[in-house]
Design a protein around this motif. Structure first.
Motif, PDB file in Angstrom:
ATOM      1  N   VAL A  14       0.866  -1.183   0.000  1.00 27.22           N
ATOM      2  CA  VAL A  14       0.000   0.000   0.000  1.00 27.22           C
ATOM      3  C   VAL A  14       0.900   1.230   0.000  1.00 27.22           C
ATOM      4  N   GLN A  15       0.644   2.139  -0.918  1.00 28.26           N
ATOM      5  CA  GLN A  15       1.411   3.397  -0.968  1.00 28.26           C
ATOM      6  C   GLN A  15       0.435   4.553  -0.853  1.00 28.26           C
ATOM      7  N   LYS A  16       0.752   5.512   0.014  1.00 27.84           N
ATOM      8  CA  LYS A  16      -0.113   6.683   0.146  1.00 27.84           C
ATOM      9  C   LYS A  16       0.629   7.921  -0.347  1.00 27.84           C
ATOM     10  N   TYR A  17      -0.017   8.693  -1.190  1.00 32.14           N
ATOM     11  CA  TYR A  17       0.579   9.919  -1.716  1.00 32.14           C
ATOM     12  C   TYR A  17      -0.184  11.125  -1.196  1.00 32.14           C
ATOM     13  N   GLY A  18       0.531  12.046  -0.538  1.00 36.10           N
ATOM     14  CA  GLY A  18      -0.082  13.243   0.038  1.00 36.10           C
ATOM     15  C   GLY A  18      -0.319  14.318  -1.007  1.00 36.10           C
ATOM     16  N   GLY A  19      -0.988  15.382  -0.586  1.00 35.85           N
ATOM     17  CA  GLY A  19      -1.420  16.440  -1.498  1.00 35.85           C
ATOM     18  C   GLY A  19      -0.290  17.118  -2.260  1.00 35.85           C
ATOM     19  N   THR A  20       0.793  17.464  -1.568  1.00 32.04           N
ATOM     20  CA  THR A  20       1.904  18.142  -2.245  1.00 32.04           C
ATOM     21  C   THR A  20       2.516  17.229  -3.305  1.00 32.04           C
ATOM     22  N   SER A  21       2.504  15.928  -3.029  1.00 34.98           N
ATOM     23  CA  SER A  21       3.099  14.955  -3.939  1.00 34.98           C
ATOM     24  C   SER A  21       2.265  14.760  -5.201  1.00 34.98           C
ATOM     25  N   LEU A  22       1.051  15.345  -5.219  1.00 37.34           N
ATOM     26  CA  LEU A  22       0.157  15.194  -6.379  1.00 37.34           C
ATOM     27  C   LEU A  22      -0.310  16.556  -6.887  1.00 37.34           C
ATOM     28  N   ALA A  23       0.425  17.608  -6.500  1.00 38.94           N
ATOM     29  CA  ALA A  23      -0.096  18.967  -6.716  1.00 38.94           C
ATOM     30  C   ALA A  23      -0.192  19.381  -8.180  1.00 38.94           C
ATOM     31  N   THR A  24       0.598  18.756  -9.053  1.00 42.09           N
ATOM     32  CA  THR A  24       0.592  19.157 -10.467  1.00 42.09           C
ATOM     33  C   THR A  24       0.522  17.900 -11.343  1.00 42.09           C
ATOM     34  N   PRO A  25       0.177  18.066 -12.641  1.00 43.43           N
ATOM     35  CA  PRO A  25       0.171  16.896 -13.528  1.00 43.43           C
ATOM     36  C   PRO A  25       1.535  16.203 -13.550  1.00 43.43           C
ATOM     37  N   ALA A  26       2.617  16.975 -13.506  1.00 46.10           N
ATOM     38  CA  ALA A  26       3.951  16.362 -13.531  1.00 46.10           C
ATOM     39  C   ALA A  26       4.160  15.487 -12.292  1.00 46.10           C
ATOM     40  N   ARG A  27       3.686  15.966 -11.153  1.00 39.49           N
ATOM     41  CA  ARG A  27       3.855  15.174  -9.917  1.00 39.49           C
ATOM     42  C   ARG A  27       2.962  13.937  -9.939  1.00 39.49           C
ATOM     43  N   ILE A  28       1.783  14.070 -10.510  1.00 39.33           N
ATOM     44  CA  ILE A  28       0.910  12.897 -10.624  1.00 39.33           C
ATOM     45  C   ILE A  28       1.596  11.834 -11.484  1.00 39.33           C
ATOM     46  N   LYS A  29       2.232  12.278 -12.561  1.00 41.37           N
ATOM     47  CA  LYS A  29       2.930  11.320 -13.422  1.00 41.37           C
ATOM     48  C   LYS A  29       4.106  10.687 -12.691  1.00 41.37           C
TER      49      LYS A  29
END
Ligand code: ADP
Ligand code: ASP
Ligand code: MG
Length: 412
Positions: A14-29
């Motif tokens: 299980v991996q959890k990704y916080g808000g800052t880690s997903l803040a932009t399309p580049a970070r989502i990728k």
């Protein structure tokens, strides 16, 4: 005919990704690439995601623009949309990398909660759908922070609650590992944003992490640490921006070698104090004051009752700033009933806490803490302790100063 090879269960991560880690399309990728790598290494992966960047704050602001006191169930439905956006985006990014993935909202993932909006607790978990998707070879991306109460009502778990979603899923699925990806390298001896000299801790005990989290260290949601301890799930807190190892949160017995008197310092701003002044000192008074607060789901924290003088006493305690107005209203009513003189409210306070399993039975720690604060001219308004924590209530404007001074005094 040769026997068919038995299907071997793949380890679940299980991996959890916080808000800052997903803040932009580049970070989502970037998160998607990490998930893909983990899956291709032979694991079944469940990724739990927070809302992108400051989405949850923005939604709260939006609500406050249309209503002074938005209904709790409407607010929960609104806030849950933040994770409703990030989960499918992560799933799409995985598909783009050639990884089969499916995103699930809390109710689809089987996260059952009680009905306390904005502070719901997970009461059960039906992982059947997640299991089916994993068995079909898909990565499952779960919207964190949300669940479903009775009557299919959408609930949220409290700010920072995605950590708890991740740990609850790890527990229910008997996962091999639970990794919390965030915007710092792990758990530090104090908030690294406040104290630049703070040191990264390679390991920390559940009990210590729980005290730090409950005392305001935002990096882990307190309930997530409770669940991890109850189900003996080791947590690995690490940066989503670099590959370095972070902090392992584990049982105390496994880390006797590096026990320290004080392991960390936590702080929390946004604290208010309420005082019920001139209370007739008789049995049942404390219950009369705190029962209606509990009924309204308001947690009273540091509680101090002054020594009674001629049968009259004062009762003071802290609540979070967000609860202070409602608490004051409730207490006005209670004060009349029990014949107290008045109710006072003071905002602008903060909590600083020192935490460490080595504090047990060490009187010197409290003395050092008080001396350090007074040495900086910081007045201690209230004090409370647990077995492994000492907390002082101070003026919120002195927080940074206090944390830095304590960090130095305890040689962290
Ligand atoms: P996420 O969105 O990844 O869940 P949070 O903002 O909830 O991230 O938590 C990470 C933040 O917690 C850090 O940026 C840091 O400022 C804060 N923090 C507070 N205390 C600590 C601590 N002792 N160690 C690490 N981070 C801490
Ligand atoms: N998005 C929610 C919050 O900002 C939950 C989380 O990030 O864990 O509090
Ligand atoms: Mg968080």
């Amino acid at each position: 005919m040769a026997a068919l090879p038995e299907t071997v269960a793949r380890p679940i991560v299980v991996q959890k990704y916080g808000g800052t880690s997903l803040a932009t399309p580049a970070r989502i990728k970037r998160a998607a690439r990490r998930i893909a790598t983990t899956q291709r290494a032979g694991n079944d992966v469940v990724a739990v995601v927070s809302a992108m960047g400051e989405t949850t704050d923005r939604l709260l602001t939006l609500a406050s623009r249309v209503a002074s006191e938005p209904a709790a169930r409407e607010l929960d439905l609104l806030l849950s949309t933040g994770e409703g956006v990030s989960a499918p985006l992560v799933s799409m990014a995985l598909n783009e990398l050639g990884v089969a993935a499916v995103s699930l909202l809390g109710f689809q993932a089987g996260i059952q909660t009680d009905t306390r909006h904005a502070k719901a607790r997970i009461v059960g978990m039906t992982p059947a759908r997640i299991q089916r998707e994993l068995a079909a070879g898909r990565v499952v991306v779960v919207a964190g922070f949300q669940g479903v109460g009775t009557e299919m009502e959408v609930t949220t778990l409290g700010r920072g609650g995605s950590d708890t979603t991740a740990v609850a899923i790890a527990a229910a699925m008997k996962a091999q590992g639970c990794e919390i990806y965030t915007d710092v390298r792990g758990i530090y001896t104090a908030d690294p944003r406040l104290v630049p000299e703070a040191r990264l801790l390679p390991r920390i005990a559940y009990s210590e992490m729980l005290e730090l989290a409950s005392a305001g260290a935002r990096v882990m949601h307190p309930r997530s640490v409770e669940i991890a301890e109850a189900y003996a799930i080791e947590l690995h807190v690490r940066s989503s921006f670099q590959a370095a190892a972070g902090t392992i949160i584990c049982a105390e017995e496994t880390m006797m070698e590096d026990r320290n008197r004080v392991r960390g310092i936590a702080h929390e701003e946004q604290v208010a104090r309420l005082s019920v002044v001139g209370v007739p000192d008789r049995p049942g008074i404390a219950a009369a004051i705190f029962a209606p607060l509990a009924e309204a789901d308001i947690a009273a924290d540091v509680i101090v009752q002054t020594a009674s003088h001629e049968g009259i006493t004062d009762m003071s305690f802290t609540v979070s700033l967000a609860d202070s107005r409602q608490a004051e209203q409730i207490l006005q009513g209670v004060a009349k009933e029990i014949g107290a003189r008045t109710v006072l409210a003071q905002n602008g306070l903060a909590k600083v806490s020192v935490v460490g399993s080595g504090i047990r039975g060490q009187a010197g720690v409290a003395a050092t803490m008080f001396r350090t604060l007074s040495g900086r001219g910081i007045n201690i308004e209230m004090i409370s302790t647990s077995e492994i924590r000492i907390t002082c209530i101070i003026d919120a404007r002195r927080v940074q100063d206090a944390v830095a001074a304590l960090h130095q005094a305890f040689n962290l």
